[in-house]
Write an enzyme that holds these catalytic residues in place. Structure first.
Site, PDB file in Angstrom:
ATOM      1  N   HIS A 278       0.839  -1.203   0.000  1.00 26.54           N
ATOM      2  CA  HIS A 278       0.000   0.000   0.000  1.00 26.54           C
ATOM      3  C   HIS A 278       0.878   1.259   0.000  1.00 26.54           C
ATOM      4  CE1 HIS A 278      -3.634   2.382   1.180  1.00 26.54           C
ATOM      5  NE2 HIS A 278      -2.708   3.155   1.721  1.00 26.54           N
ATOM      6  N   GLU A 279       1.799   1.322   0.951  1.00 29.79           N
ATOM      7  CA  GLU A 279       2.650   2.518   1.053  1.00 29.79           C
ATOM      8  C   GLU A 279       3.530   2.653  -0.184  1.00 29.79           C
ATOM      9  OE1 GLU A 279       1.686   4.579   3.131  1.00 29.79           O
ATOM     10  OE2 GLU A 279       0.527   3.195   4.359  1.00 29.79           O
ATOM     11  N   HIS A 282       1.744   4.591  -2.779  1.00 34.45           N
ATOM     12  CA  HIS A 282       1.891   6.036  -2.528  1.00 34.45           C
ATOM     13  C   HIS A 282       3.282   6.495  -2.983  1.00 34.45           C
ATOM     14  CE1 HIS A 282      -1.801   6.844  -0.348  1.00 34.45           C
ATOM     15  NE2 HIS A 282      -1.559   5.940   0.586  1.00 34.45           N
ATOM     16  N   GLU A 308      -4.596   7.995  -2.745  1.00 32.84           N
ATOM     17  CA  GLU A 308      -5.052   6.707  -2.218  1.00 32.84           C
ATOM     18  C   GLU A 308      -5.353   5.726  -3.354  1.00 32.84           C
ATOM     19  OE1 GLU A 308      -4.710   6.080   0.828  1.00 32.84           O
ATOM     20  OE2 GLU A 308      -5.965   4.344   1.294  1.00 32.84           O
TER      21      GLU A 308
HETATM   22 ZN    ZN Z   1      -2.999   5.232   1.995  1.00 29.77          ZN
END
Ligand code: ZN
Length: 514
Positions: A278-279, A282, A308
């Site tokens: 997830h990170e 980003h 996001e």
């Molecule tokens: Zn996030």
């Protein structure tokens, strides 16, 4: 003394279209913001506990300096002069640059300094009170603080957008251009489909075997597995890092210095791996902001929702695909031979698509997570429409939780007190989580329409076409287009919940054999 009108096309940087004078002021501002981000990262990863009081003073001084620069007459006059220049030159890129600079500066200039200080102080006190209240599961300890934070947030909204809806003014701070009116139908559609369907899955009585991802996984090996996957996605570790923290996050200090953090559970592989993926999503976005836009008004992410969307896309559409797991398998088997001997990519896969309604957002699965966000969106709107009093919050929360998720908290710590956001006056932030998740599904659908199905490429460890597609259609523009314009431009249709619903329902139906 040079005057603002000195900025002429003769001294314009052709790569970003910004006149040198604005470029210099904006660059300094961006550098200070980067310093503030670096301080935040340090506080969460490295700072000794005793450092917090003096660190808070440093952070406040820096925030003050940033505010001063952003609200200075010199910057404002330069922006207005550039606006004039953009108009007479008919330059589309410069027009976008000036639009974003003006937006940031005018938002900051509309908030009186006394209100900004009061908000900072109330947030600081509010966060401490919230921590205590949560520990004791006692909403009463936080209610007074929340009342004050709400009233200050309403004052802020009135200052920002005197004629508009208070909630829209706050939402705009995280998701520029978004309005309650635009989001409500999206959320209504999502909830109407998702909530009964989740109940159906629960009532089917079917279970998914999660044992393939449960066991004992050494920290260092989990880290290696995550780094292996993130590197293959295209995250450049010469321009980035991965460190431990309590809550995973990503900070793009600059596009050449992007910091990811992770955490892990020794007995469940999913926590570390999917947090890191997830990170990394980003982080890929941050590394993809082009050099020529960096330190200019367009050199940032479009919105929290679009940010996001990048994290969700790499975490879910890529990381939870069977192709990804087929590619990951040799590394997994090398690091965890005992576990790998008992299982296969095909039997890991269902454990990545469980549906289990629960009370706590940060522990929620991929599908029910969005119902947690819908709950918060509903409550925030009621608070700002003055339809809900702070004193009635705990019961309103519990009722909505029961209605949407089919479970009811029996203590405030698992209900209204679970999130930090409101204690920091972050109202209007929550919807961006689900908005981003919707965008991720729609973007991935469009990517596959253009590139063909990607599962086979993922199985070969070929993530480059997808990254190149995202770079081309999303990352390289910085803030040039607004979120809804960008989504429509890239996917050929306005944002809707359909692709997300289809993705969730298809994967869950397959995982549960429904
Ligand atoms: Zn996030």
């Amino acid at each position: 003394m040079p005057t603002a009108t000195d900025s002429s096309s003769a001294t314009r940087n052709p790569a970003c279209a910004v006149p040198d004078r604005l470029l210099e002021l904006w660059g300094e501002l961006r550098d200070l913001k980067s310093l503030a981000e670096l301080l935040d990262w340090d506080q969460e990863t490295m700072m000794p506990r005793g450092g917090s009081e003096n660190r808070a003073k440093m952070a406040a001084s820096l925030a003050g300096a940033i505010h001063q620069k952003l609200t200075s007459e010199r910057l404002w006059e330069t922006i207005l002069a550039c606006e004039e220049e953009a108009r007479s030159a008919g330059d589309e890129l410069l027009t976008a640059q000036v639009r974003e600079a003006k937006r940031d500066a005018s938002r900051a200039r509309r908030i009186p300094e006394s209100l900004a200080k009061e908000l900072a102080e109330a947030s600081s006190l509010g966060t401490t009170a919230w921590q205590e209240a949560r520990k004791g599961s006692d909403f009463g300890m936080f209610a007074g603080h929340l009342q004050r934070l709400l009233s200050l947030a309403k004052q802020k909204a009135a200052a920002l957008h005197p004629a508009g809806k208070a909630y829209d003014a706050l939402l705009d701070g995280f998701e520029p251009g978004a309005t309650e009116e635009q989001l409500v139908p999206l959320f209504d559609h999502l909830v109407a489909e998702l909530s009964p369907w989740v109940q159906q899955v629960v009532e089917s009585g079917r279970r998914v075997d999660e044992s393939p991802v449960l066991g004992k996984f050494a920290k260092a090996k989990q880290r290696e597995l995550s780094r292996h996957a993130i590197s293959a996605f295209g995250f450049d570790f010469d321009r980035g890092r991965l460190d431990l923290s309590v809550h995973p996050f990503c900070v793009g200090v600059t596009p050449t210095d992007v910091r990811l953090t992770w955490r892990y559970l020794e007995n469940d592989l999913r926590s570390a791996l999917y947090g890191a993926l997830h990170e990394a999503g980003h982080g890929l976005y941050e590394q993809g902001i082009p050099e020529e836009l960096w330190r200019t008004p367009l050199g940032d992410a479009v919105s929290l929702g679009v940010h996001e969307s990048q994290s969700r896309l790499w975490e879910n559409q890529v990381g939870r695909s069977i192709g990804f797991w087929r590619w990951l398998w040799p590394k997994f088997a090398e690091l965890f031979p005992g576990q790998a001997a008992k299982t296969s990519p095909e039997s890991v896969w269902p454990a990545l698509h469980t549906v289990r309604p629960s009370l706590v957002r940060v522990e929620a699965d991929e599908a029910t997570y969005n119902l947690h966000i819908a709950l918060r969106f509903r409550i925030e709107r009621a608070l700002f429409a003055n339809d809900l009093a702070v004193a009635d919050l705990p019961s309103a929360w519990n009722d909505a939780c029961e209605e949407l998720l089919g479970v009811r908290p029996d203590r405030d710590a698992d209900g209204v007190l679970q999130d930090i956001h409101w204690s920091q006056a972050l109202f209007g932030y929550f919807p961006t989580y689900t908005l981003g998740t919707m965008v991720s599904a729609q973007l991935f659908q469009a990517a596959q329409e253009s590139l063909g199905p990607q599962d086979g490429a993922f199985a070969d460890g070929d993530f480059a076409p997808l990254l190149a597609w995202l770079r081309k259609h999303v990352h390289r523009h910085g803030r040039r287009y607004g979120a809804s314009q960008l989504v429509e431009q890239v996917t050929g249709r306005p944002l809707a919940a359909d692709d997300l619903l289809e993705y969730l329902q298809a994967s869950v139906a397959r995982a549960y054999g429904l």
